[in-house]
Design a protein around this motif. Structure first.
Motif, PDB file in Angstrom:
ATOM      1  N   THR A 253     -37.328  28.542  -3.149  1.00 30.39           N
ATOM      2  CA  THR A 253     -35.963  28.502  -3.680  1.00 30.39           C
ATOM      3  C   THR A 253     -35.885  27.467  -4.803  1.00 30.39           C
ATOM      4  OG1 THR A 253     -35.024  29.162  -1.540  1.00 30.39           O
ATOM      5  CG2 THR A 253     -33.530  28.144  -3.123  1.00 30.39           C
ATOM      6  N   GLU A 254     -36.535  26.328  -4.599  1.00 26.28           N
ATOM      7  CA  GLU A 254     -36.574  25.313  -5.658  1.00 26.28           C
ATOM      8  C   GLU A 254     -37.358  25.813  -6.872  1.00 26.28           C
ATOM      9  OE1 GLU A 254     -34.940  22.316  -5.874  1.00 26.28           O
ATOM     10  OE2 GLU A 254     -33.915  23.183  -4.132  1.00 26.28           O
ATOM     11  N   ARG A 285     -33.620  36.005   0.247  1.00 24.80           N
ATOM     12  CA  ARG A 285     -33.230  36.874  -0.878  1.00 24.80           C
ATOM     13  C   ARG A 285     -31.917  36.384  -1.499  1.00 24.80           C
ATOM     14  NH1 ARG A 285     -35.935  41.921  -1.029  1.00 24.80           N
ATOM     15  NH2 ARG A 285     -37.054  42.467   0.881  1.00 24.80           N
ATOM     16  N   ILE A 286     -30.982  36.056  -0.651  1.00 22.21           N
ATOM     17  CA  ILE A 286     -29.682  35.586  -1.132  1.00 22.21           C
ATOM     18  C   ILE A 286     -29.833  34.243  -1.860  1.00 22.21           C
ATOM     19  CG2 ILE A 286     -27.412  34.770  -0.402  1.00 22.21           C
ATOM     20  CD1 ILE A 286     -27.600  36.872   1.891  1.00 22.21           C
ATOM     21  N   ALA A 287     -30.644  33.353  -1.291  1.00 20.25           N
ATOM     22  CA  ALA A 287     -30.835  32.034  -1.907  1.00 20.25           C
ATOM     23  C   ALA A 287     -31.492  32.157  -3.276  1.00 20.25           C
ATOM     24  CB  ALA A 287     -31.679  31.153  -0.989  1.00 20.25           C
ATOM     25  N   TYR A 298     -38.820  42.606  -7.118  1.00 17.12           N
ATOM     26  CA  TYR A 298     -39.496  42.493  -5.834  1.00 17.12           C
ATOM     27  C   TYR A 298     -40.540  43.602  -5.738  1.00 17.12           C
ATOM     28  CZ  TYR A 298     -36.496  38.964  -3.654  1.00 17.12           C
ATOM     29  OH  TYR A 298     -35.856  37.786  -3.346  1.00 17.12           O
ATOM     30  N   ALA A 299     -41.661  43.300  -5.100  1.00 16.84           N
ATOM     31  CA  ALA A 299     -42.725  44.296  -4.911  1.00 16.84           C
ATOM     32  C   ALA A 299     -43.342  44.120  -3.527  1.00 16.84           C
ATOM     33  CB  ALA A 299     -43.803  44.141  -5.983  1.00 16.84           C
ATOM     34  N   LEU A 311     -31.692  47.514  -4.608  1.00 17.21           N
ATOM     35  CA  LEU A 311     -30.997  47.407  -5.894  1.00 17.21           C
ATOM     36  C   LEU A 311     -29.484  47.446  -5.696  1.00 17.21           C
ATOM     37  CD1 LEU A 311     -33.205  49.759  -8.131  1.00 17.21           C
ATOM     38  CD2 LEU A 311     -33.188  47.262  -8.110  1.00 17.21           C
ATOM     39  N   LYS A 312     -29.009  48.364  -4.866  1.00 18.57           N
ATOM     40  CA  LYS A 312     -27.565  48.504  -4.663  1.00 18.57           C
ATOM     41  C   LYS A 312     -26.965  47.285  -3.979  1.00 18.57           C
ATOM     42  CE  LYS A 312     -27.131  53.528  -4.741  1.00 18.57           C
ATOM     43  NZ  LYS A 312     -26.875  54.767  -3.966  1.00 18.57           N
ATOM     44  N   ALA A 313     -27.774  46.623  -3.136  1.00 18.51           N
ATOM     45  CA  ALA A 313     -27.299  45.408  -2.471  1.00 18.51           C
ATOM     46  C   ALA A 313     -27.253  44.218  -3.415  1.00 18.51           C
ATOM     47  CB  ALA A 313     -28.197  45.090  -1.276  1.00 18.51           C
ATOM     48  N   GLY A 314     -27.862  44.378  -4.597  1.00 15.71           N
ATOM     49  CA  GLY A 314     -27.863  43.307  -5.574  1.00 15.71           C
ATOM     50  C   GLY A 314     -28.935  42.261  -5.352  1.00 15.71           C
TER      51      GLY A 314
END
Length: 369
Positions: A253-254, A285-287, A298-299, A311-314
């Motif tokens: 995250t950093e 993912r959110i962070a 993402y892969a 993708l739809k979830a952003g």
């Protein structure tokens, strides 16, 4: 079903026709001697130019940066000329292609580095890690890696300069940009993760110090070619090639915050992709999305359905499909029309010739009725 995957997107200075990424995959087909990209590789990438973005296979920035036999380089004039064939072939098909700049650090053997001892953040051998060398046949021969020597300050400065020059060479070769390979246990990752970095200077110890090498490499390449031509690949939760971090969620995250400050074009997250691997935590993912404002890729083990939902979830802006691209040169078309996917021949992944590289056909509905 796959509407989001097929929306265009602006990535730095280029407009991409869809959200599908062909991520970097080592295929070890470079011409010898010299590790030079060739016509066969140009054909392979051109066949897959319907991807929104191709990230070419890991390409060593120096002779000491090479980890495996027959991988291409981008530090000699001949290597640059070889890559020009590839970028022209992809551009002629309307594709966009970035080079992945690679230094393996300790993940190599002197047989692949001209006899030189490998270098790393610390003099710690990667346990239970093997690389393949040229053993005089077309089949790779696997050997254990060796203990590296700890990089001194002048080594660090030299490697940063090699990255900078490699970025300039990539642009000279016609690439639309570059991706820094900071994942999967290679050199930059060896500085980031606490288990492989036991330094006691400004490049080790604290998280800020362990991220310093990444920051300095990114600064050097963005100043050389522009931040809008630079991406970075990270692998937060993998233990590939022996690198383990004590707190990967915090560390990466950093790293994402740092990359946001650098205003790079994209951040590419390689997820763990072996069978029964755990999912990337939603909290992470959110962070990352909160920390990094640019394009997120993402892969790892994605189907069309999972990609669409992500993708739809952003949580991501683009999705990489690795192994499926090997046997499906027309993968975007197959995903769009829900055509069945071919399976690749694992025996042809590394080394060899056209077989298993360029001889997978596109889907033909009339042959598959």
């Amino acid at each position: 079903m796959t509407h989001a995957l097929f929306q265009p997107i602006q990535l730095g200075h280029v407009t991409l026709k869809n959200r599908i990424v062909m991520p970097p995959m080592t295929r070890s087909r470079a011409s010898q001697p010299g590790n030079i990209a060739n016509d066969m590789m140009a054909k392979y990438y051109a066949q897959r130019a319907s991807a929104g973005l191709i990230i070419a296979e890991g390409t060593q920035i120096s002779a000491l940066g090479q980890g495996y036999a027959w991988t291409p380089g981008i530090y000699t004039a001949q290597q640059i000329e070889g890559w020009k064939k590839v970028t022209k072939a992809v551009h002629d098909k309307g594709g966009v292609i970035f080079a992945q700049l690679w230094h393996v650090g300790r993940v190599t053997h002197p047989d692949n580095t001209g006899g030189e001892q490998p270098i790393s953040a610390s003099a710690i051998k990667a346990e239970n890690v093997q690389v393949f060398v040229d053993n005089g046949t077309q089949a790779p021969g696997f050997v254990d890696v060796v203990t590296p020597r700890e990089m001194k300050k002048n080594d660090i400065k030299q490697v940063i300069e090699e990255y900078r020059q490699a970025a300039l060479n990539a642009v000279d070769a016609g690439f639309d940009g570059i991706e820094l390979h900071a994942a999967n246990g290679y050199l930059i990752n060896q500085f980031i993760d606490s288990g492989s970095n036991q330094r006691h200077d400004e490049y080790g110890g604290s998280l800020e110090n362990r991220l310093r090498f990444l920051a300095e490499v990114v600064t050097a390449v963005t100043r050389a070619i522009g931040a809008d031509r630079v991406g970075v690949r990270l692998a937060p939760f993998t233990s590939l090639n022996g690198t383990i971090d004590s707190n990967p969620a915090l560390t990466y995250t950093e790293a994402a915050k740092l990359m946001n400050t650098c205003q790079i074009a994209y951040l590419h997250i390689a997820e763990v992709d072996w069978d029964d691997a755990p999912e990337t935590p939603l909290s992470f993912r959110i962070a990352v999305r909160d920390a990094y404002e640019g394009t997120l890729i993402y892969a790892g083990r994605y189907t069309a359905e999972k990609a669409e939902a992500t993708l739809k979830a952003g949580h991501a802006d683009m999705i990489g499909f690795g192994r499926p691209f090997i046997a499906n040169p027309d993968l975007p078309d197959r995903l769009k029309h829900n055509f069945p996917l071919a399976t690749h021949d694992a025996g042809t992944l590394f080394g060899g010739g056209e077989h298993g590289l360029t001889d997978y056909p596109p889907y033909n509905p009339s042959h598959n009725m």
